[in-house]
Structure formats: C-alpha cells, structure tokens
Scaffold this motif. Structure first.
Motif, mmCIF file in Angstrom:
data_model
loop_
_atom_site.group_PDB
_atom_site.id
_atom_site.type_symbol
_atom_site.label_atom_id
_atom_site.label_comp_id
_atom_site.label_asym_id
_atom_site.label_seq_id
_atom_site.Cartn_x
_atom_site.Cartn_y
_atom_site.Cartn_z
ATOM 1 N N ARG A 1 0.832 -1.212 0.000
ATOM 2 C CA ARG A 1 0.000 0.000 0.000
ATOM 3 C C ARG A 1 0.861 1.254 0.000
ATOM 4 O O ARG A 1 0.579 2.211 -0.714
ATOM 5 C CB ARG A 1 -0.933 0.013 1.211
ATOM 6 C CG ARG A 1 -1.952 1.145 1.127
ATOM 7 C CD ARG A 1 -2.598 1.447 2.447
ATOM 8 N NE ARG A 1 -3.530 2.559 2.291
ATOM 9 C CZ ARG A 1 -3.195 3.848 2.251
ATOM 10 N NH1 ARG A 1 -1.918 4.198 2.343
ATOM 11 N NH2 ARG A 1 -4.114 4.784 2.100
ATOM 12 N N ARG A 2 1.907 1.254 0.829
ATOM 13 C CA ARG A 2 2.757 2.442 0.890
ATOM 14 C C ARG A 2 3.434 2.706 -0.450
ATOM 15 O O ARG A 2 3.509 3.858 -0.897
ATOM 16 C CB ARG A 2 3.822 2.260 1.975
ATOM 17 C CG ARG A 2 4.693 3.498 2.169
ATOM 18 C CD ARG A 2 5.638 3.343 3.328
ATOM 19 N NE ARG A 2 6.622 2.290 3.075
ATOM 20 C CZ ARG A 2 7.555 1.922 3.941
ATOM 21 N NH1 ARG A 2 7.597 2.482 5.136
ATOM 22 N NH2 ARG A 2 8.425 0.977 3.634
ATOM 23 N N ASP B 1 1.393 5.784 -1.750
ATOM 24 C CA ASP B 1 2.145 6.934 -1.232
ATOM 25 C C ASP B 1 3.423 7.224 -2.023
ATOM 26 O O ASP B 1 3.711 8.386 -2.316
ATOM 27 C CB ASP B 1 2.505 6.700 0.239
ATOM 28 C CG ASP B 1 1.274 6.519 1.107
ATOM 29 O OD1 ASP B 1 0.244 7.145 0.783
ATOM 30 O OD2 ASP B 1 1.324 5.763 2.091
ATOM 31 N N GLU B 2 4.176 6.178 -2.339
ATOM 32 C CA GLU B 2 5.482 6.392 -2.973
ATOM 33 C C GLU B 2 5.367 6.631 -4.479
ATOM 34 O O GLU B 2 5.809 7.659 -4.999
ATOM 35 C CB GLU B 2 6.385 5.190 -2.691
ATOM 36 C CG GLU B 2 7.792 5.341 -3.249
ATOM 37 C CD GLU B 2 8.652 4.137 -2.953
ATOM 38 O OE1 GLU B 2 9.714 3.998 -3.603
ATOM 39 O OE2 GLU B 2 8.275 3.313 -2.087
ATOM 40 N N THR C 1 -1.906 -0.569 8.800
ATOM 41 C CA THR C 1 -2.399 -0.584 7.415
ATOM 42 C C THR C 1 -3.923 -0.575 7.374
ATOM 43 O O THR C 1 -4.530 0.122 6.555
ATOM 44 C CB THR C 1 -1.864 -1.821 6.679
ATOM 45 O OG1 THR C 1 -0.439 -1.788 6.700
ATOM 46 C CG2 THR C 1 -2.337 -1.839 5.233
ATOM 47 N N ARG D 1 -5.112 2.934 7.951
ATOM 48 C CA ARG D 1 -4.920 3.823 6.802
ATOM 49 C C ARG D 1 -5.915 3.498 5.691
ATOM 50 O O ARG D 1 -6.379 4.391 4.975
ATOM 51 C CB ARG D 1 -3.494 3.698 6.285
ATOM 52 C CG ARG D 1 -2.455 4.168 7.288
ATOM 53 C CD ARG D 1 -1.099 4.309 6.676
ATOM 54 N NE ARG D 1 -1.062 5.443 5.762
ATOM 55 C CZ ARG D 1 0.016 5.823 5.099
ATOM 56 N NH1 ARG D 1 1.144 5.150 5.245
ATOM 57 N NH2 ARG D 1 -0.019 6.856 4.289
#
Length: 204
Positions: A51-52, A56-57, A147, A150
């Motif tokens: 997920r990150r 996000d990345e 997680t 989020r």
C-alpha cells in the motif's frame, strides 16, 4: 479579466494535492522491480509495504482505488497479496504485466525462504532465535493494524455510513460470532453491490 480569477492573482492553474495526483502507468520492468522490493521489505506481511509503495510512494493508485482493488482480491480464492499483484499488473500492462508483478512478488522471497528453511532446520532450536521470532511477530501485528487504519481513512473522510456499517457487520460476523468466512462473503458481496446500485439510482 476578473481580479478574483487565479490568473489575475498570479497563482496560475490550481494544482490538486499530491495525494490525489497519479503518476504515469508503470512499465513491465518497473512492475517487477517494485513488487520484488515490496516482497523483500515485507517482513510480517507485504500488504503494508504494498500500500505504501503503490499509493504513497509511486502514486500509481489513489487510496480509494487501492481499497477497491484489494477488496476484489480479498473475495477471490488464494493469498490476497498474490491476487493483488496479478490484478494490479494486469490493470496497467495486461497479462504480461500481471505475470511480471507476480514474479517480482514471489520470486525473491522464494529463494530467500528456501535458504532460511535450511538454516532453520539446523539452528531453529536456539533459544535466542526463538525469542527474536516472537518479537518479530509483534511488529508484524502492529504493521497490519496500521495498514487497516490507513485503509479505513477514505471511508471516514467520505462519511460513507453504509460502508462503515457493512464493515462492522462483517467484522462482528467473522470475529466474535465466528461464522464461516464463505457464508459471510456470500451475504456481504450481494449486499454491498445492492447498496452501490441503490446509491447510483437515488444519487446519480
């Protein structure tokens, strides 16, 4: 030109927040490398790292899109994160993209785990190693809880009451009530689809 317009104020066109800006679709090699990195970093589970990296990345998906894709993969048989890798890769680069993401996800850990399995067979009874593994399990649970929180945030921001109620009902059914997962999914899936259908009819 009005003095209230963005151009008159010298601010230029409005730029959406970085969290809503999506990057260009990844290529086949980028897919394979990204999922290989996720799998090698994913101690205690790949989902938090996936997920990150995706949201996000790299910004290949929005938070809502990731939740929807993961929900689909959760309803399919097999490991959720493996399903996610193939569905995600196929979404951008077709069947080849799905294979590339899948290979990146399972290839490096398979080699690493094979080596560790041999070492564990010889040294697994060492007390210090067993205590270390117990500590890692606690960290893995913490990553999973973070997680889940989020992934919950988009629902809270939209104040989607029906989705939140359905989520709580499924949690109670599978957790405290200990109902069979298959039975819960057979009820929850049609109900969620019906809710979406009714929302679109009432609020087009």
């Amino acid at each position: 030109m009005s003095l209230d317009s963005p151009l008159a104020a010298g601010s230029g066109p409005e730029v959406p927040p970085s969290s809503t800006v999506q990057a260009a679709p990844p290529g086949v090699i980028a897919l394979s490398l990204a999922f290989a990195k996720m799998s090698l970093a994913g101690f205690g589970g790949v989902l938090p790292f996936a997920r990150r990296a995706i949201v996000d990345e790299h910004r290949w998906m929005t938070a809502d899109e990731f939740n929807e894709t993961f929900a689909l993969c959760h309803f399919l048989p097999g490991p959720n994160i493996v399903n996610l890798s193939f569905v995600f890769g196929a979404r951008f680069r077709g069947f080849i993209g799905g294979l590339a993401a899948f290979a990146g996800l399972v290839g490096p850990p398979m080699i690493l785990v094979s080596v560790l399995a041999v070492l564990y067979m010889h040294y697994g009874e060492i007390p210090a190693l067993r205590r270390a593994l117990s500590g890692i399990s606690g960290a893995a649970i913490g990553l999973l809880v973070a997680t889940v929180f989020r992934m919950l945030m988009p629902l809270l921001k939209r104040r989607d009451l029906s989705a939140l109620l359905l989520m709580v009902a499924v949690f109670v059914a599978i957790g405290p009530a200990r109902l069979p997962l298959q039975m819960v999914l057979l009820v929850a899936a049609p109900v969620s689809l019906a809710i979406v259908f009714l929302k679109r009819r009432v609020l087009p």
